[in-house]
Design an enzyme around this catalytic site. Structure first.
Site, PDB file in Angstrom:
ATOM      1  N   ARG A 245       0.844  -1.188   0.000  1.00  0.00           N
ATOM      2  CA  ARG A 245       0.000   0.000   0.000  1.00  0.00           C
ATOM      3  C   ARG A 245       0.883   1.244   0.000  1.00  0.00           C
ATOM      4  NH1 ARG A 245      -3.507  -2.815  -1.404  1.00  0.00           N
ATOM      5  NH2 ARG A 245      -5.548  -3.180  -0.479  1.00  0.00           N
ATOM      6  N   GLU A 274      -4.275   6.896  -4.761  1.00  0.00           N
ATOM      7  CA  GLU A 274      -4.688   6.302  -6.038  1.00  0.00           C
ATOM      8  C   GLU A 274      -6.069   6.807  -6.438  1.00  0.00           C
ATOM      9  OE1 GLU A 274      -4.439   2.022  -5.810  1.00  0.00           O
ATOM     10  OE2 GLU A 274      -2.411   2.119  -5.038  1.00  0.00           O
ATOM     11  N   HIS A 295      -1.392  -0.347  -9.867  1.00  0.00           N
ATOM     12  CA  HIS A 295      -1.973  -1.291  -8.900  1.00  0.00           C
ATOM     13  C   HIS A 295      -2.470  -2.560  -9.594  1.00  0.00           C
ATOM     14  CE1 HIS A 295      -4.149  -1.636  -4.769  1.00  0.00           C
ATOM     15  NE2 HIS A 295      -3.871  -2.830  -5.253  1.00  0.00           N
TER      16      HIS A 295
HETATM   17  C1  8YV Z   1      -6.709  -6.020  -5.162  1.00  0.00           C
HETATM   18  C2  8YV Z   1      -5.052  -5.597  -3.264  1.00  0.00           C
HETATM   19  O1  8YV Z   1      -6.683  -5.890  -6.522  1.00  0.00           O
HETATM   20  O2  8YV Z   1      -6.256  -7.404  -2.350  1.00  0.00           O
HETATM   21  C3  8YV Z   1      -5.585  -6.415  -2.156  1.00  0.00           C
HETATM   22  O3  8YV Z   1      -5.301  -6.046  -0.992  1.00  0.00           O
HETATM   23  O4  8YV Z   1      -4.338  -4.699  -3.047  1.00  0.00           O
HETATM   24  C4  8YV Z   1      -5.312  -5.792  -4.703  1.00  0.00           C
HETATM   25  O5  8YV Z   1      -4.390  -6.715  -5.162  1.00  0.00           O
HETATM   26  C5  8YV Z   1      -7.706  -5.056  -4.596  1.00  0.00           C
HETATM   27  O6  8YV Z   1      -7.589  -4.895  -3.239  1.00  0.00           O
HETATM   28  C6  8YV Z   1      -9.097  -5.466  -4.892  1.00  0.00           C
HETATM   29  O7  8YV Z   1      -9.993  -4.833  -4.031  1.00  0.00           O
END
Ligand code: 8YV
Length: 333
Positions: A245, A274, A295
């Site tokens: 993150r 983002e 992402h």
């Molecule tokens: C997802 C992500 O695409 O799952 C996670 O925590 O960061 C990503 O890989 C995204 O969160 C989908 O909501």
């Protein structure tokens, strides 16, 4: 005879793979977001008022003010994603709303992308890939487009959960030595298997690494964990990679240090605000020392279907009166 149980009213905030949407419509009274536009606070508030189950994604800010508008029927938030920093989980739990996520199924894909970013920065992949299509290749030269060797370097993994460990396995195969910092030390068996060295002190680990990869969740405790002070501990040629993150790194300090030549470069798949990205990072990406991805760490067709399957199992189990497998507990926050 018992009256037939009402199908739960499930609101899904974004488009999901067709197979997942079809199955959800078979099982639940599902409201889909056909145009896939991310929901703003008004749409989210409306969704939590009407839903028994909300299926949000990373693009939905399900904060305390949204949850305060939840209707009495909202009992489950089944996040389509592993990270739950888009949800105020404490506020949800305080209202008796269960929260689930989708761990495990995006581990390998995210670790692949992390390794790809390490290689991309060290071996200048993004720069090189632009040269041929833009017709800028004047021919081979022994001193041109030189990157840095991966083999023999030290990788420091910040956050040694599933993804950190999957990265460690890959990185070993590339000849990197593995170091890690984690809230909890791994068992000696796992450390041996991964040939990983534990650092109790993050500061001390950072000062000695060639590459640092961020693989911990974003929580209040990890916000700007890689602060300006900690980034200054890194070696001037170190590379920082983040597929977790954006909030975990002080992006402005990172950009400033790369601009000043105090850091080797960065590979980032995630950003603090983002989809907007710090313009200084964008400028650095044009010059090649930084590789930026939108992402896409877990973005595989298989992964998205698996995530959808997890969401369905969590909802179904919960609605059948059982504990869903992927409950988010306060101890995880
Ligand atoms: C997802 C992500 O695409 O799952 C996670 O925590 O960061 C990503 O890989 C995204 O969160 C989908 O909501």
């Amino acid at each position: 005879m018992n009256p037939p149980r009402k199908r739960p009213n499930v609101v899904v905030t974004r488009r999901l793979p067709p197979a997942v949407e079809t199955r959800m419509r078979e099982l639940f009274d599902t409201r889909l977001n056909h145009d896939d536009k991310p929901m703003g606070p008004t749409e989210l508030a409306e969704a939590v008022r009407e839903a028994d189950v909300l299926v949000p994604t990373v693009t939905d800010e399900v904060d305390a003010s949204i949850l305060a508008q939840a209707g009495p029927n909202l009992r489950l938030i089944a996040n389509f994603g592993n990270g739950v920093d888009n949800i105020d989980v404490q506020a949800a739990l305080a209202r008796g709303i269960t929260v689930t996520n989708t761990p495990g199924v995006l581990t390998e894909d995210t670790a692949d992308m992390t390794m790809a970013l390490i290689l991309a920065v060290a071996r200048r992949l993004a720069e090189g890939a632009r040269i041929v299509p833009e017709d800028e290749w004047a021919g081979w030269s022994p001193t041109w487009m030189l990157g840095r060797r991966i083999t023999g370097k030290r990788l420091g993994i910040v956050g040694m959960g599933r993804i950190g460990q999957a990265l460690a396995r890959r990185a070993r195969a590339f000849g990197l030595s593995i170091h890690y910092h984690n809230r909890r030390r791994l068992s000696s068996r796992t450390e041996e298997e991964l040939e990983a060295t534990y650092w109790d002190s993050l500061d001390q680990m950072l000062a000695r690494m060639d590459i640092v990869s961020v693989n911990c969740p974003h929580t209040p405790a990890t916000y700007h964990l890689l602060s300006a002070r900690r980034l200054k501990l890194l070696r001037p040629d170190a590379v920082v990679v983040n597929t977790a993150r954006g909030e975990i790194i002080d992006e402005t300090a990172l950009a400033r240090m790369i601009e000043a030549g105090e850091l080797g470069g960065a590979g980032l798949d995630v950003f603090e605000h983002e989809p907007s990205v710090n313009p200084r990072l964008v400028k650095l990406a044009r010059s090649g020392r930084v590789v930026l991805l939108p992402h896409m760490g877990s973005a595989t067709e298989e992964g998205r279907v698996d995530m959808g399957e997890k969401v369905i199992v969590n909802i179904k189990t919960f609605m059948d009166g059982h504990r869903p497998p992927d409950r988010v507990l306060p101890s995880m926050l």
